[in-house]
Design a protein around this motif. Structure first.
Motif, mmCIF file in Angstrom:
data_model
loop_
_atom_site.group_PDB
_atom_site.id
_atom_site.type_symbol
_atom_site.label_atom_id
_atom_site.label_comp_id
_atom_site.label_asym_id
_atom_site.label_seq_id
_atom_site.Cartn_x
_atom_site.Cartn_y
_atom_site.Cartn_z
ATOM 1 N N ALA A 117 37.804 49.789 46.395
ATOM 2 C CA ALA A 117 38.514 48.556 46.758
ATOM 3 C C ALA A 117 38.873 47.773 45.509
ATOM 4 C CB ALA A 117 37.648 47.686 47.679
ATOM 5 N N GLY A 118 40.090 47.229 45.489
ATOM 6 C CA GLY A 118 40.476 46.300 44.441
ATOM 7 C C GLY A 118 39.773 44.968 44.657
ATOM 8 N N MET A 119 39.300 44.375 43.585
ATOM 9 C CA MET A 119 38.516 43.143 43.671
ATOM 10 C C MET A 119 39.258 41.977 43.002
ATOM 11 S SD MET A 119 35.926 44.153 45.376
ATOM 12 C CE MET A 119 34.588 42.979 45.161
ATOM 13 N N PRO A 120 38.890 40.730 43.352
ATOM 14 C CA PRO A 120 39.616 39.583 42.806
ATOM 15 C C PRO A 120 39.475 39.450 41.294
ATOM 16 C CG PRO A 120 38.242 38.942 44.677
ATOM 17 C CD PRO A 120 37.853 40.338 44.317
ATOM 18 N N ASN A 121 40.566 39.132 40.658
ATOM 19 C CA ASN A 121 40.572 38.778 39.240
ATOM 20 C C ASN A 121 40.356 37.269 39.151
ATOM 21 O OD1 ASN A 121 41.063 38.321 36.527
ATOM 22 N ND2 ASN A 121 43.152 39.123 36.541
ATOM 23 N N ARG A 122 39.264 36.849 38.538
ATOM 24 C CA ARG A 122 38.950 35.417 38.429
ATOM 25 C C ARG A 122 39.487 34.807 37.137
ATOM 26 N NH1 ARG A 122 37.492 34.838 43.706
ATOM 27 N NH2 ARG A 122 35.679 36.124 44.269
ATOM 28 N N MET A 123 40.092 35.622 36.298
ATOM 29 C CA MET A 123 40.580 35.164 35.005
ATOM 30 C C MET A 123 42.054 34.766 35.099
ATOM 31 S SD MET A 123 37.729 35.654 33.413
ATOM 32 C CE MET A 123 38.077 35.543 31.656
ATOM 33 N N ASP A 124 42.522 34.013 34.111
ATOM 34 C CA ASP A 124 43.912 33.561 34.105
ATOM 35 C C ASP A 124 44.890 34.662 33.724
ATOM 36 O OD1 ASP A 124 43.258 30.948 34.872
ATOM 37 O OD2 ASP A 124 42.912 30.324 32.794
ATOM 38 N N GLU A 125 44.453 35.607 32.902
ATOM 39 C CA GLU A 125 45.342 36.661 32.421
ATOM 40 C C GLU A 125 45.339 37.844 33.388
ATOM 41 O OE1 GLU A 125 48.036 37.833 29.204
ATOM 42 O OE2 GLU A 125 47.231 35.992 30.054
ATOM 43 N N PRO A 126 46.513 38.392 33.736
ATOM 44 C CA PRO A 126 46.546 39.566 34.605
ATOM 45 C C PRO A 126 45.877 40.775 33.957
ATOM 46 C CG PRO A 126 48.735 39.086 33.733
ATOM 47 C CD PRO A 126 47.864 37.947 33.355
ATOM 48 N N ARG A 127 45.271 41.607 34.794
ATOM 49 C CA ARG A 127 44.595 42.822 34.338
ATOM 50 C C ARG A 127 45.360 44.028 34.866
ATOM 51 N NH1 ARG A 127 43.433 46.263 37.449
ATOM 52 N NH2 ARG A 127 41.959 45.121 38.758
ATOM 53 N N ILE A 128 45.853 44.857 33.951
ATOM 54 C CA ILE A 128 46.682 46.009 34.319
ATOM 55 C C ILE A 128 45.845 47.286 34.264
ATOM 56 C CG2 ILE A 128 48.687 47.405 33.686
ATOM 57 C CD1 ILE A 128 49.913 44.848 32.489
ATOM 58 N N MET A 129 45.932 48.087 35.321
ATOM 59 C CA MET A 129 45.253 49.383 35.375
ATOM 60 C C MET A 129 46.287 50.473 35.642
ATOM 61 S SD MET A 129 42.043 50.671 37.738
ATOM 62 C CE MET A 129 42.942 50.599 39.295
ATOM 63 N N LEU A 130 46.425 51.377 34.686
ATOM 64 C CA LEU A 130 47.339 52.509 34.838
ATOM 65 C C LEU A 130 46.717 53.567 35.748
ATOM 66 C CD1 LEU A 130 48.353 53.007 31.097
ATOM 67 C CD2 LEU A 130 49.565 51.658 32.826
ATOM 68 N N VAL A 131 47.574 54.322 36.412
ATOM 69 C CA VAL A 131 47.082 55.429 37.231
ATOM 70 C C VAL A 131 48.035 56.614 37.111
ATOM 71 C CG1 VAL A 131 48.250 54.511 39.291
ATOM 72 C CG2 VAL A 131 46.398 56.188 39.549
ATOM 73 N N THR A 132 47.465 57.775 36.856
ATOM 74 C CA THR A 132 48.187 59.029 37.031
ATOM 75 C C THR A 132 47.473 59.809 38.128
ATOM 76 O OG1 THR A 132 46.887 60.103 35.280
ATOM 77 C CG2 THR A 132 49.012 59.167 34.652
ATOM 78 N N ILE A 133 48.223 60.627 38.841
ATOM 79 C CA ILE A 133 47.663 61.464 39.905
ATOM 80 C C ILE A 133 47.839 62.920 39.518
ATOM 81 C CG2 ILE A 133 47.801 62.150 42.331
ATOM 82 C CD1 ILE A 133 46.781 59.339 42.049
ATOM 83 N N LEU A 134 46.758 63.692 39.646
ATOM 84 C CA LEU A 134 46.779 65.123 39.373
ATOM 85 C C LEU A 134 46.464 65.897 40.653
ATOM 86 C CD1 LEU A 134 44.731 65.157 36.035
ATOM 87 C CD2 LEU A 134 47.220 65.404 36.265
#
Length: 293
Positions: free
Chosen positions: A222-239
């Motif tokens: 599950a994606g969880m809340p970001n409590r910080m002001d700056e966005p957090r980017i997570m890359l994803v590749t699928i194999l």
């Protein structure tokens, strides 16, 4: 009950220099993937590459966030948007898109030459609400390893900036029947969650920048809340395995074809080559990971 822990593997200087797994670390990675459905390689990705991507993608994310047309994962209250990574030639890196260590581990799970099928990103903005625990797919998927998501956060991650919640070992018995048929978002049935919580509850591992996550597509998360002001980017590749029957394509600029064709371990035959002026920020959200007859 002792809180479950994600297996963290630190690659040695020799491994990094040769881009080859040493047998003990490879064994630990494979054991974790079988047992937990997830493993983390702490230093598999260049932090310089991640800094360069973050500097480019955060401003793009803020532009996308303000657009009504942007795809919002699990509704607008989670602060999570789907964002396509920068596809310009100087921003496409092998250790991000086709990491040799990830590929060496994955090919031990489902055969040689894993097929590259997706390159995208999830971006978490400041928010109060979490995603429900879910599985990414809703079809009668095989009861063997058939797909891995390779996640790379562009910054250090912790519960404060929305580290993903993962449920170790939940992939072992996962089937389509895990999904609540009354839910909108492929979320796991409440009764199964409560039973699993008694054995191995969800956790949010804090990880340093440069970490690479290999996650079984069947794993509850599950994606969880970001409590910080700056966005957090997570890359994803699928194999996917080379035998997996799917028309899912990954988009890459045509100028990279010669370079990508030289990458070891990976099958890039499902790449759809696009022109340099392709507007990657428009995104494509018609992903179909299902196994065709």
């Amino acid at each position: 009950m002792v809180e479950p822990q994600v297996t963290l593997i630190t690659l040695s200087p020799e491994e990094l220099a040769t881009q080859q797994f040493e047998s003990h670390n490879l064994q630990h990675a494979i054991e974790a993937l079988h047992r937990d459905g997830i493993v983390v390689l702490k230093n598999a990705v260049s932090t310089e590459h991640l800094d360069k991507l973050n500097a480019r993608m955060v401003p793009e994310a803020k532009t996308l966030y303000d657009k009504a047309s942007t795809h919002r994962n699990f509704g607008s209250t989670t602060g999570n948007i789907q964002q396509e990574p920068t596809l310009e030639k100087d921003f496409v890196f092998q250790d991000v898109l086709a990491n040799p260590f990830a590929l060496q581990a994955v090919q031990c799970m489902f055969g040689p030459h894993p097929s590259l099928r997706l390159y995208s990103a999830n971006t978490a903005f400041k928010a109060d609400n979490r995603q429900p625990v879910h599985i990414d797919v809703d079809f009668d998927f095989p009861q063997i390893p058939w797909g891995y998501a390779i996640n790379i956060n562009l910054v250090d991650t912790s519960p404060e900036n929305g580290a993903t919640e993962v449920w170790l070992g939940s992939h072992v018995d996962a089937t389509r029947d895990n999904i609540d048929r009354n839910s909108q978002y492929k979320q796991v049935r409440a009764d199964l969650l409560e039973e699993r919580r008694k054995i191995s509850p969800g956790i949010q591992p804090s990880l340093p920048k440069g970490s690479l996550i290999i996650r079984d597509m069947r794993l509850w998360h599950a994606g969880m809340p970001n409590r910080m002001d700056e966005p957090r980017i997570m890359l994803v590749t699928i194999l996917f395995p080379h035998w997996y029957r799917s028309d899912q394509k990954v988009l890459l600029p045509r100028s990279l074809k010669e370079q990508v064709d030289r990458w070891e371990y990976v099958d890039a035959s499902s790449v759809e080559w696009v022109d340099e002026d392709y507007d990657y920020l428009q995104g494509r959200h018609d992903h179909d990971f299902s196994l065709k007859p």
